[in-house]
Design a protein around this motif. Structure first.
Motif, PDB file in Angstrom:
ATOM      1  N   ILE A 108       0.846  -1.210   0.000  1.00 45.72           N
ATOM      2  CA  ILE A 108       0.000   0.000   0.000  1.00 45.72           C
ATOM      3  C   ILE A 108       0.878   1.255   0.000  1.00 45.72           C
ATOM      4  CG2 ILE A 108      -1.646   1.314   1.416  1.00 45.72           C
ATOM      5  CD1 ILE A 108      -2.785  -1.556   2.219  1.00 45.72           C
ATOM      6  N   ASP A 109       1.937   1.234   0.801  1.00 45.31           N
ATOM      7  CA  ASP A 109       2.799   2.418   0.902  1.00 45.31           C
ATOM      8  C   ASP A 109       3.586   2.668  -0.382  1.00 45.31           C
ATOM      9  OD1 ASP A 109       1.861   2.732   3.439  1.00 45.31           O
ATOM     10  OD2 ASP A 109       3.657   1.995   4.457  1.00 45.31           O
ATOM     11  N   THR A 110       3.993   1.591  -1.050  1.00 41.31           N
ATOM     12  CA  THR A 110       4.802   1.749  -2.273  1.00 41.31           C
ATOM     13  C   THR A 110       3.908   1.983  -3.487  1.00 41.31           C
ATOM     14  OG1 THR A 110       6.352   0.136  -1.325  1.00 41.31           O
ATOM     15  CG2 THR A 110       6.661   0.709  -3.640  1.00 41.31           C
ATOM     16  N   ASN A 111       3.001   1.036  -3.730  1.00 40.49           N
ATOM     17  CA  ASN A 111       2.249   1.043  -4.995  1.00 40.49           C
ATOM     18  C   ASN A 111       1.202   2.155  -5.056  1.00 40.49           C
ATOM     19  OD1 ASN A 111       3.706  -1.308  -5.185  1.00 40.49           O
ATOM     20  ND2 ASN A 111       1.960  -2.689  -5.315  1.00 40.49           N
ATOM     21  N   ILE A 112       0.660   2.523  -3.899  1.00 37.46           N
ATOM     22  CA  ILE A 112      -0.374   3.574  -3.918  1.00 37.46           C
ATOM     23  C   ILE A 112       0.212   4.902  -3.421  1.00 37.46           C
ATOM     24  CG2 ILE A 112      -2.650   4.302  -3.116  1.00 37.46           C
ATOM     25  CD1 ILE A 112      -3.368   1.391  -2.633  1.00 37.46           C
ATOM     26  N   LYS A 113       0.708   4.898  -2.186  1.00 39.68           N
ATOM     27  CA  LYS A 113       1.116   6.184  -1.606  1.00 39.68           C
ATOM     28  C   LYS A 113       2.388   6.731  -2.264  1.00 39.68           C
ATOM     29  CE  LYS A 113       0.416   6.407   2.955  1.00 39.68           C
ATOM     30  NZ  LYS A 113       0.485   5.886   4.355  1.00 39.68           N
ATOM     31  N   GLY A 114       3.300   5.836  -2.650  1.00 42.25           N
ATOM     32  CA  GLY A 114       4.524   6.275  -3.327  1.00 42.25           C
ATOM     33  C   GLY A 114       4.192   6.910  -4.672  1.00 42.25           C
ATOM     34  N   LEU A 115       3.307   6.249  -5.401  1.00 40.84           N
ATOM     35  CA  LEU A 115       2.872   6.771  -6.714  1.00 40.84           C
ATOM     36  C   LEU A 115       2.201   8.142  -6.535  1.00 40.84           C
ATOM     37  CD1 LEU A 115       1.147   4.871  -9.570  1.00 40.84           C
ATOM     38  CD2 LEU A 115      -0.168   6.626  -8.399  1.00 40.84           C
ATOM     39  N   VAL A 140      -2.725  -6.015 -14.989  1.00 38.07           N
ATOM     40  CA  VAL A 140      -3.926  -6.823 -15.198  1.00 38.07           C
ATOM     41  C   VAL A 140      -4.510  -7.184 -13.825  1.00 38.07           C
ATOM     42  CG1 VAL A 140      -2.618  -9.001 -15.274  1.00 38.07           C
ATOM     43  CG2 VAL A 140      -4.835  -8.868 -16.393  1.00 38.07           C
ATOM     44  N   ALA A 141      -3.659  -7.210 -12.812  1.00 36.75           N
ATOM     45  CA  ALA A 141      -4.117  -7.537 -11.448  1.00 36.75           C
ATOM     46  C   ALA A 141      -5.115  -6.513 -10.927  1.00 36.75           C
ATOM     47  CB  ALA A 141      -2.916  -7.622 -10.499  1.00 36.75           C
ATOM     48  N   GLY A 142      -5.110  -5.326 -11.522  1.00 36.55           N
ATOM     49  CA  GLY A 142      -6.058  -4.296 -11.102  1.00 36.55           C
ATOM     50  C   GLY A 142      -7.424  -4.452 -11.737  1.00 36.55           C
ATOM     51  N   ASP A 143      -7.524  -5.324 -12.743  1.00 36.97           N
ATOM     52  CA  ASP A 143      -8.810  -5.528 -13.434  1.00 36.97           C
ATOM     53  C   ASP A 143      -9.693  -6.527 -12.701  1.00 36.97           C
ATOM     54  OD1 ASP A 143      -7.987  -3.786 -15.345  1.00 36.97           O
ATOM     55  OD2 ASP A 143      -7.906  -5.213 -17.001  1.00 36.97           O
ATOM     56  N   ALA A 144      -9.066  -7.526 -12.096  1.00 35.60           N
ATOM     57  CA  ALA A 144      -9.833  -8.551 -11.366  1.00 35.60           C
ATOM     58  C   ALA A 144      -8.898  -9.254 -10.395  1.00 35.60           C
ATOM     59  CB  ALA A 144     -10.406  -9.576 -12.343  1.00 35.60           C
ATOM     60  N   ALA A 145      -9.407  -9.608  -9.250  1.00 37.63           N
ATOM     61  CA  ALA A 145      -8.576 -10.301  -8.252  1.00 37.63           C
ATOM     62  C   ALA A 145      -8.296 -11.726  -8.714  1.00 37.63           C
ATOM     63  CB  ALA A 145      -9.300 -10.320  -6.914  1.00 37.63           C
ATOM     64  N   TYR A 146      -7.189 -12.287  -8.256  1.00 41.50           N
ATOM     65  CA  TYR A 146      -6.899 -13.714  -8.472  1.00 41.50           C
ATOM     66  C   TYR A 146      -6.460 -14.299  -7.134  1.00 41.50           C
ATOM     67  CZ  TYR A 146      -2.157 -11.761  -9.035  1.00 41.50           C
ATOM     68  OH  TYR A 146      -0.997 -11.061  -8.852  1.00 41.50           O
ATOM     69  N   ALA A 147      -6.405 -15.621  -7.071  1.00 39.09           N
ATOM     70  CA  ALA A 147      -6.131 -16.288  -5.796  1.00 39.09           C
ATOM     71  C   ALA A 147      -4.839 -15.778  -5.161  1.00 39.09           C
ATOM     72  CB  ALA A 147      -6.036 -17.799  -6.018  1.00 39.09           C
ATOM     73  N   TYR A 152      -2.378  -6.974  -3.334  1.00 42.66           N
ATOM     74  CA  TYR A 152      -1.668  -6.491  -4.531  1.00 42.66           C
ATOM     75  C   TYR A 152      -2.684  -6.047  -5.587  1.00 42.66           C
ATOM     76  CZ  TYR A 152       1.168  -6.218  -8.726  1.00 42.66           C
ATOM     77  OH  TYR A 152       1.767  -5.765  -9.884  1.00 42.66           O
ATOM     78  N   CYS A 153      -3.697  -6.882  -5.828  1.00 42.79           N
ATOM     79  CA  CYS A 153      -4.717  -6.540  -6.824  1.00 42.79           C
ATOM     80  C   CYS A 153      -5.419  -5.231  -6.431  1.00 42.79           C
ATOM     81  CB  CYS A 153      -5.742  -7.669  -6.957  1.00 42.79           C
ATOM     82  SG  CYS A 153      -5.028  -9.194  -7.635  1.00 42.79           S
ATOM     83  N   ALA A 154      -5.671  -5.078  -5.139  1.00 44.29           N
ATOM     84  CA  ALA A 154      -6.328  -3.849  -4.670  1.00 44.29           C
ATOM     85  C   ALA A 154      -5.451  -2.629  -4.955  1.00 44.29           C
ATOM     86  CB  ALA A 154      -6.635  -3.952  -3.175  1.00 44.29           C
ATOM     87  N   THR A 155      -4.135  -2.780  -4.773  1.00 39.40           N
ATOM     88  CA  THR A 155      -3.273  -1.611  -5.027  1.00 39.40           C
ATOM     89  C   THR A 155      -3.277  -1.267  -6.516  1.00 39.40           C
ATOM     90  OG1 THR A 155      -1.162  -2.847  -5.336  1.00 39.40           O
ATOM     91  CG2 THR A 155      -1.737  -2.140  -3.074  1.00 39.40           C
ATOM     92  N   LYS A 156      -3.363  -2.291  -7.372  1.00 32.76           N
ATOM     93  CA  LYS A 156      -3.343  -1.999  -8.804  1.00 32.76           C
ATOM     94  C   LYS A 156      -4.719  -1.502  -9.279  1.00 32.76           C
ATOM     95  CE  LYS A 156       1.013  -2.538  -9.515  1.00 32.76           C
ATOM     96  NZ  LYS A 156       1.870  -1.431  -9.990  1.00 32.76           N
ATOM     97  N   SER A 157      -5.802  -1.917  -8.600  1.00 39.18           N
ATOM     98  CA  SER A 157      -7.111  -1.292  -8.859  1.00 39.18           C
ATOM     99  C   SER A 157      -7.040   0.179  -8.466  1.00 39.18           C
ATOM    100  CB  SER A 157      -8.209  -1.953  -8.036  1.00 39.18           C
ATOM    101  OG  SER A 157      -8.482  -3.232  -8.516  1.00 39.18           O
ATOM    102  N   ALA A 158      -6.325   0.443  -7.380  1.00 39.73           N
ATOM    103  CA  ALA A 158      -6.157   1.844  -6.945  1.00 39.73           C
ATOM    104  C   ALA A 158      -5.389   2.632  -8.004  1.00 39.73           C
ATOM    105  CB  ALA A 158      -5.437   1.903  -5.603  1.00 39.73           C
ATOM    106  N   LYS A 160      -5.503   2.163 -11.125  1.00 37.39           N
ATOM    107  CA  LYS A 160      -6.485   2.492 -12.181  1.00 37.39           C
ATOM    108  C   LYS A 160      -7.350   3.688 -11.752  1.00 37.39           C
ATOM    109  CE  LYS A 160     -10.506   1.182 -14.818  1.00 37.39           C
ATOM    110  NZ  LYS A 160     -10.288   2.239 -15.807  1.00 37.39           N
ATOM    111  N   ALA A 161      -7.865   3.632 -10.523  1.00 38.90           N
ATOM    112  CA  ALA A 161      -8.731   4.725 -10.055  1.00 38.90           C
ATOM    113  C   ALA A 161      -7.955   6.045  -9.997  1.00 38.90           C
ATOM    114  CB  ALA A 161      -9.302   4.374  -8.680  1.00 38.90           C
ATOM    115  N   LEU A 162      -6.698   5.967  -9.563  1.00 40.38           N
ATOM    116  CA  LEU A 162      -5.901   7.196  -9.463  1.00 40.38           C
ATOM    117  C   LEU A 162      -5.535   7.731 -10.852  1.00 40.38           C
ATOM    118  CD1 LEU A 162      -3.650   6.175  -6.446  1.00 40.38           C
ATOM    119  CD2 LEU A 162      -5.551   7.805  -6.437  1.00 40.38           C
ATOM    120  N   SER A 163      -5.318   6.842 -11.794  1.00 42.21           N
ATOM    121  CA  SER A 163      -5.035   7.284 -13.175  1.00 42.21           C
ATOM    122  C   SER A 163      -6.275   7.955 -13.752  1.00 42.21           C
ATOM    123  CB  SER A 163      -4.639   6.089 -14.054  1.00 42.21           C
ATOM    124  OG  SER A 163      -3.547   5.400 -13.503  1.00 42.21           O
ATOM    125  N   ASP A 164      -7.426   7.320 -13.567  1.00 49.63           N
ATOM    126  CA  ASP A 164      -8.673   7.897 -14.082  1.00 49.63           C
ATOM    127  C   ASP A 164      -8.977   9.229 -13.396  1.00 49.63           C
ATOM    128  OD1 ASP A 164      -8.900   5.674 -15.670  1.00 49.63           O
ATOM    129  OD2 ASP A 164     -10.449   4.696 -14.470  1.00 49.63           O
TER     130      ASP A 164
END
Ligand code: NDP
Ligand code: 8X3
Length: 251
Positions: A108-115, A140-147, A152-158, A160-164
């Motif tokens: 969360i700190d790197t992928n979301i807050k760092g960005l 692609v992990a931001g498009d849908a969760a996987y096992a 990680y998927c949540a940070t990449k969904s973030a 996407k939301a932050l880019s949009d």
């Protein structure tokens, strides 16, 4: 002076390949990461291409260090044209109910807050100059969760939301925002995910030809080289035989 690009996480994988590609197409480069030796080696290589290079060693989770590094750039280097928000990774693949708190915080700190920190530091200048391009490395992990992907998927969904969100907030200006969403790319990514277990990491790329950092760098170059009226908003780039984050055909 040539245009200037800043790439975070240029010491490895996708970031390193982006730095190389952007230098090849003529950008002066600001390369950042935590490992000074690797930054220095890359700086020597890029300088030999005839472009200017500055290395900045800092952790994107450390807001003070990031701020000091960006504000301390020589004035002629402050006008950054392209920001590639690449630094990041996955730590762990446990079920969500068994995940490791430290891994969660790191992601969360790197992928979301760092960005976000890098965006906050660099985009105001772009808006003021009415030019610039932010390329976020989502997944692609931001498009849908996987096992096991959960956080990680949540940070990449973030991402996407932050880019949009950023694209909306800069729409009055000529600044462009691109979210590049790679699938399987063979880098140090899985070694990090499995906390240094190289054998397990190698298994991720068995039976399929994965993408390379260079493949993603070509996409970044395509987006930033598009005519000024063209905004590549998103690119989903998968390996052939990969259909989603969880559907991968191996032979
Ligand atoms: P690597 O592990 O090879 O590279 C990760 C890079 O991020 C390194 O340069 C590392 O630099 C940097 N980094 C990590 N944490 C920090 C930090 N706290 N501060 C500064 N830099 C940091 O993996 P990839 O090249 O694959 O990953 C790059 C990006 O691509 C990540 O955002 C990842 O989520 C994304 N991605 C990767 C995919 C893949 O399959 N490989 C697919 C989709 C997206 P250093 O250690 O020197 O600080
Ligand atoms: C990296 C790609 O599918 O391993 O973001 O999550 S994946």
């Amino acid at each position: 002076m040539n245009k200037i690009a800043l790439v975070t996480g240029a010491t490895s994988g996708i970031g390193e390949a982006c730095a190389r590609k952007l230098a090849i197409i003529g950008y002066n480069m600001i390369i950042t990461g935590r490992r000074a030796e690797r930054l220095d080696a890359l700086a020597r290589e890029l300088s030999a291409l005839g472009v200017g290079v500055i290395t900045l060693e800092f952790d994107v989770r450390d807001r003070e260090a990031a701020t000091a590094a960006i504000n301390g750039l020589p004035p002629e280097w402050q006008e950054i044209d392209v920001l590639v928000n690449n630094a990041g990774g996955a730590w762990g693949l446990e079920p969500e109910y068994e995940g490791n708190y430290e891994d969660w915080d790191t992601m969360i700190d790197t992928n979301i807050k760092g960005l976000l920190t890098m965006t906050r530091l660099i985009v105001p200048g772009m808006v003021k100059r009415d030019r610039g391009h932010v390329v976020n490395i989502g997944s692609v992990a931001g498009d849908a969760a996987y096992a096991g992907g959960n956080v990680y998927c949540a940070t990449k969904s973030a991402v996407k939301a932050l880019s949009d969100g950023l694209r909306i907030d800069v729409a009055h200006s000529s600044v462009r925002v691109t979210n590049i969403k790679p699938g399987l790319v063979e880098t140090n990514f899985s070694v990090t995910r499995f906390h240094g277990d190289k054998e397990r990491a190698d298994g991720v790329y068995k039976g399929i030809q994965p993408l390379t950092g260079q493949d993603i760098a070509e996409c970044v170059a395509f987006a930033v080289s598009a005519p000024a009226h063209v905004q590549v908003a998103e690119l989903l780039v998968l390996a052939t035989h990969q259909a989603s984050g969880s559907v991968i055909h191996r032979s």
